[in-house]
Write an enzyme that holds these catalytic residues in place. Structure first.
Site, PDB file in Angstrom:
ATOM      1  N   ALA A  17       0.842  -1.203   0.000  1.00 23.71           N
ATOM      2  CA  ALA A  17       0.000   0.000   0.000  1.00 23.71           C
ATOM      3  C   ALA A  17       0.879   1.256   0.000  1.00 23.71           C
ATOM      4  O   ALA A  17       0.610   2.219  -0.731  1.00 23.71           O
ATOM      5  CB  ALA A  17      -0.916  -0.012   1.227  1.00 23.71           C
ATOM      6  N   ARG A 103      13.546   4.096  14.409  1.00 19.56           N
ATOM      7  CA  ARG A 103      13.121   5.487  14.658  1.00 19.56           C
ATOM      8  C   ARG A 103      13.695   6.095  15.929  1.00 19.56           C
ATOM      9  O   ARG A 103      14.013   7.274  15.963  1.00 19.56           O
ATOM     10  CB  ARG A 103      11.585   5.563  14.715  1.00 19.56           C
ATOM     11  CG  ARG A 103      10.932   5.457  13.366  1.00 19.56           C
ATOM     12  CD  ARG A 103       9.421   5.559  13.507  1.00 19.56           C
ATOM     13  NE  ARG A 103       8.774   5.190  12.258  1.00 19.56           N
ATOM     14  CZ  ARG A 103       7.599   4.583  12.189  1.00 19.56           C
ATOM     15  NH1 ARG A 103       6.931   4.301  13.296  1.00 19.56           N
ATOM     16  NH2 ARG A 103       7.090   4.273  11.018  1.00 19.56           N
ATOM     17  N   CYS A 132       2.840   7.461  10.779  1.00 17.97           N
ATOM     18  CA  CYS A 132       1.870   8.295  10.056  1.00 17.97           C
ATOM     19  C   CYS A 132       1.135   9.282  10.974  1.00 17.97           C
ATOM     20  O   CYS A 132       0.986  10.461  10.643  1.00 17.97           O
ATOM     21  CB  CYS A 132       0.856   7.407   9.331  1.00 17.97           C
ATOM     22  SG  CYS A 132       0.368   5.945  10.267  1.00 17.97           S
ATOM     23  N   HIS A 252      -6.236   9.600   8.126  1.00 19.95           N
ATOM     24  CA  HIS A 252      -6.260   9.575   9.592  1.00 19.95           C
ATOM     25  C   HIS A 252      -6.752  10.941  10.091  1.00 19.95           C
ATOM     26  O   HIS A 252      -6.321  11.983   9.592  1.00 19.95           O
ATOM     27  CB  HIS A 252      -4.851   9.375  10.172  1.00 19.95           C
ATOM     28  CG  HIS A 252      -4.296   7.996  10.007  1.00 19.95           C
ATOM     29  ND1 HIS A 252      -4.975   6.933   9.465  1.00 19.95           N
ATOM     30  CD2 HIS A 252      -3.072   7.508  10.349  1.00 19.95           C
ATOM     31  CE1 HIS A 252      -4.204   5.855   9.481  1.00 19.95           C
ATOM     32  NE2 HIS A 252      -3.044   6.178  10.005  1.00 19.95           N
TER      33      HIS A 252
HETATM   34  P1  NAP Z   1       1.509  -4.057   2.700  1.00 20.54           P
HETATM   35  O1  NAP Z   1       0.499  -3.418   1.834  1.00 20.54           O
HETATM   36  O2  NAP Z   1       1.144  -5.280   3.444  1.00 20.54           O
HETATM   37  O3  NAP Z   1       2.809  -4.351   1.815  1.00 20.54           O
HETATM   38  C1  NAP Z   1       3.931  -5.031   2.304  1.00 20.54           C
HETATM   39  C2  NAP Z   1       5.065  -4.948   1.313  1.00 20.54           C
HETATM   40  O4  NAP Z   1       6.237  -5.519   1.880  1.00 20.54           O
HETATM   41  C3  NAP Z   1       4.804  -5.712   0.029  1.00 20.54           C
HETATM   42  O5  NAP Z   1       5.404  -5.050  -1.041  1.00 20.54           O
HETATM   43  C4  NAP Z   1       5.509  -7.039   0.302  1.00 20.54           C
HETATM   44  O6  NAP Z   1       5.905  -7.714  -0.870  1.00 20.54           O
HETATM   45  C5  NAP Z   1       6.732  -6.538   1.022  1.00 20.54           C
HETATM   46  N1  NAP Z   1       7.388  -7.599   1.779  1.00 20.54           N
HETATM   47  C6  NAP Z   1       6.840  -8.414   2.695  1.00 20.54           C
HETATM   48  N2  NAP Z   1       7.757  -9.284   3.157  1.00 20.54           N
HETATM   49  C7  NAP Z   1       8.908  -9.017   2.497  1.00 20.54           C
HETATM   50  C8  NAP Z   1      10.217  -9.587   2.517  1.00 20.54           C
HETATM   51  N3  NAP Z   1      10.519 -10.603   3.311  1.00 20.54           N
HETATM   52  N4  NAP Z   1      11.157  -9.060   1.699  1.00 20.54           N
HETATM   53  C9  NAP Z   1      10.858  -8.026   0.889  1.00 20.54           C
HETATM   54  N5  NAP Z   1       9.640  -7.457   0.818  1.00 20.54           N
HETATM   55  C10 NAP Z   1       8.674  -7.952   1.618  1.00 20.54           C
HETATM   56  O7  NAP Z   1       2.051  -3.062   3.796  1.00 20.54           O
HETATM   57  P2  NAP Z   1       2.188  -1.461   3.738  1.00 20.54           P
HETATM   58  O8  NAP Z   1       0.978  -0.850   4.296  1.00 20.54           O
HETATM   59  O9  NAP Z   1       2.672  -1.026   2.416  1.00 20.54           O
HETATM   60  O10 NAP Z   1       3.310  -1.249   4.851  1.00 20.54           O
HETATM   61  C11 NAP Z   1       4.595  -1.794   4.775  1.00 20.54           C
HETATM   62  C12 NAP Z   1       5.370  -1.365   6.010  1.00 20.54           C
HETATM   63  O11 NAP Z   1       5.543   0.034   6.009  1.00 20.54           O
HETATM   64  C13 NAP Z   1       4.666  -1.636   7.351  1.00 20.54           C
HETATM   65  O12 NAP Z   1       4.950  -2.935   7.826  1.00 20.54           O
HETATM   66  C14 NAP Z   1       5.200  -0.573   8.247  1.00 20.54           C
HETATM   67  O13 NAP Z   1       6.417  -1.013   8.825  1.00 20.54           O
HETATM   68  C15 NAP Z   1       5.476   0.552   7.288  1.00 20.54           C
HETATM   69  N6  NAP Z   1       4.433   1.593   7.345  1.00 20.54           N
HETATM   70  C16 NAP Z   1       4.745   2.765   7.903  1.00 20.54           C
HETATM   71  C17 NAP Z   1       3.806   3.745   7.991  1.00 20.54           C
HETATM   72  C18 NAP Z   1       4.113   5.005   8.680  1.00 20.54           C
HETATM   73  O14 NAP Z   1       3.481   5.283   9.638  1.00 20.54           O
HETATM   74  N7  NAP Z   1       5.006   5.818   8.220  1.00 20.54           N
HETATM   75  C19 NAP Z   1       2.534   3.569   7.497  1.00 20.54           C
HETATM   76  C20 NAP Z   1       2.219   2.357   6.914  1.00 20.54           C
HETATM   77  C21 NAP Z   1       3.197   1.383   6.851  1.00 20.54           C
HETATM   78  P3  NAP Z   1       5.046  -8.979  -1.480  1.00 20.54           P
HETATM   79  O15 NAP Z   1       4.151  -8.401  -2.529  1.00 20.54           O
HETATM   80  O16 NAP Z   1       6.129  -9.842  -2.076  1.00 20.54           O
HETATM   81  O17 NAP Z   1       4.333  -9.628  -0.355  1.00 20.54           O
HETATM   82  N1  12T Z   2       0.917  -0.779  12.932  1.00 18.87           N
HETATM   83  O1  12T Z   2       5.148   2.238  10.735  1.00 18.87           O
HETATM   84  O2  12T Z   2      -1.320  -0.452  11.703  1.00 18.87           O
HETATM   85  O3  12T Z   2       4.838   2.505  12.832  1.00 18.87           O
HETATM   86  O4  12T Z   2      -1.767   1.562  11.040  1.00 18.87           O
HETATM   87  C1  12T Z   2       2.215   2.455  10.845  1.00 18.87           C
HETATM   88  C2  12T Z   2       0.879   2.110  10.774  1.00 18.87           C
HETATM   89  C3  12T Z   2       2.657   0.651  12.276  1.00 18.87           C
HETATM   90  C4  12T Z   2       4.445   2.171  11.720  1.00 18.87           C
HETATM   91  C5  12T Z   2      -0.984   0.673  11.404  1.00 18.87           C
HETATM   92  C6  12T Z   2       1.322   0.296  12.232  1.00 18.87           C
HETATM   93  C7  12T Z   2       3.066   1.742  11.591  1.00 18.87           C
HETATM   94  C8  12T Z   2       0.444   1.030  11.468  1.00 18.87           C
END
Ligand code: NAP
Ligand code: 12T
Length: 350
Positions: A17, A103, A132, A252
């Site tokens: 996402a 972080r 976020c 949010h």
């Molecule tokens: P998501 O939609 O579930 O996508 C996860 C991504 O990670 C997919 O591209 C997945 O690839 C990849 N992935 C999973 N396991 C992997 C591995 N072993 N090696 C390489 N790539 C792998 O999750 P998302 O919402 O994009 O969020 C991803 C991460 O970003 C979260 O876990 C969190 O740590 C961080 N995040 C941060 C914020 C923030 O507050 N700034 C907000 C949202 C998320 P596949 O397609 O191969 O499964």
């Molecule tokens: N669990 O990157 O679930 O600290 O909305 C961001 C969003 C962790 C993060 C969520 C999470 C993070 C969520």
């Protein structure tokens, strides 16, 4: 060479996402990309993404993936960052990490460019993108802090499911349909994939985001509290958070109470500070029912602020409503803005 053609950029988690929004944002804001390397797990390796009209094959992320990469944007979860961020740095890349993995590390800058861009100068290869909910709050409160000082923040969040990833969005829509069709609900992800129990998010409000810590706060709440103090460089700032998940796809919202350091400040004073603040849009006209809403903030870059009221018991207390797109300013956009700041500060060309 790179100065003219752009940089070799990797996006780790390119199918996610946040990763998808990173690709879109790099393209939309025209970040100078000489080559783009989309990385994921084995599951998506071989699939394709489209970047600037060109199909690019996704590769499995390994330590060797980062040979020749100058900038790596990570958003594939904390364990992937812990396994691969240092591998990328070892090979000469600067890492902007979206996970909570680093972080609070003292040698890792935690940056919202409108607030603390200069902290980037102290980086050691890894820069963290804040949570976020933290990002949108500090972006809105920093101009107020600069003008009037800030003593205390009490925040309650109303968070969208897209923060928990692509699977959580699907779960919300599936459950909504199951409720309408009178079917049994599929509950596999929310409130958080890593915990034992799973609850219905459709037509519900869940006061749990991320796992619980021993002190009764969730990790999401503690992230907001600790990250805010780090970004604002103020350990004496009092911060308390309650984080709640709602059945909203993206955007949010936050109800925020602040105590400032000056008496005799008015709502108009706060308006004056916020209306020209970078990355902020003031939407505050109760007479015309104008206030920020998640559906309006979706796909927008700014942080929207409204409902500003003076506390009726405390002269230096104010209430605000702060809304932003959690996948853009809350994640992908802030990371790309960090990349632009690194470039501006000459840190990408070393
Ligand atoms: P998501 O939609 O579930 O996508 C996860 C991504 O990670 C997919 O591209 C997945 O690839 C990849 N992935 C999973 N396991 C992997 C591995 N072993 N090696 C390489 N790539 C792998 O999750 P998302 O919402 O994009 O969020 C991803 C991460 O970003 C979260 O876990 C969190 O740590 C961080 N995040 C941060 C914020 C923030 O507050 N700034 C907000 C949202 C998320 P596949 O397609 O191969 O499964
Ligand atoms: N669990 O990157 O679930 O600290 O909305 C961001 C969003 C962790 C993060 C969520 C999470 C993070 C969520």
């Amino acid at each position: 060479m790179t100065k003219h053609n752009g940089y070799h950029v990797a996006v780790v988690g390119a199918t996610g996402a946040v990763g998808q929004k990173m690709l879109e944002t790099l393209e939309r804001l025209d970040f100078p990309v000489a080559s783009l390397l989309p990385l994921s797990s084995k599951r998506s390796a071989g699939k394709k993404v489209v970047f600037k009209g060109e199909e690019i094959t996704i590769q499995e992320a390994t330590p060797e993936s980062f040979e020749g990469v100058q900038l790596a944007l990570f958003s594939a979860g904390g364990s992937v960052s812990k396994a691969l961020a240092h591998e990328a740095v070892k090979r000469g890349a600067i890492v902007v990490d979206n996970t909570s993995a680093f972080r609070m590390d003292t040698d890792v800058p935690l940056v919202v460019p409108e607030v603390n861009e200069a902290d980037l100068n102290d980086h050691n290869g890894i820069i963290s993108n804040p949570n976020c909910s933290t990002i949108q709050m500090v972006a809105a409160l920093e101009p107020i802090r600069q003008a009037f000082g800030l003593k205390r923040i009490i925040v309650s969040t109303y968070q969208a499911v897209s923060g928990a990833g692509a699977d959580a969005i699907n779960e919300m829509y599936e459950q909504s349909k199951q409720v309408q069709d009178g079917k049994e609900l599929t509950k596999e992800i929310l409130p958080t994939a890593g915990d034992k129990k799973h609850y219905q998010i459709a037509y519900n409000a869940i006061p749990q985001i991320d796992n619980f810590e021993d002190n009764g706060y969730t990790f999401e709440e503690l992230k907001m509290m600790n990250e805010t103090k780090k970004i604002m460089h103020d350990d004496n700032l009092h911060v308390a958070a309650t984080c709640v998940r709602l059945p909203i796809e993206t955007g949010h919202s936050e109800s925020v109470f602040i105590e400032i350091d000056k008496e005799d400040v008015t709502v108009q004073d706060l308006h004056n500070v916020l209306k020209d603040a970078p990355g902020i849009t003031l939407q505050d006209d109760p007479n015309n029912q104008v206030y920020p809403m998640a559906v309006d903030a979706m796909n927008k870059d700014d942080v929207f602020v409204g409902r500003i009221r003076q506390d009726l018991d405390k002269n230096n207390g104010f209430h605000l409503w702060i809304v932003a797109d959690n996948l853009l300013k809350g994640a992908a956009l802030n990371s790309v803005q960090i990349a632009f700041s690194l470039k501006k500060l000459g840190l990408l060309d070393k």
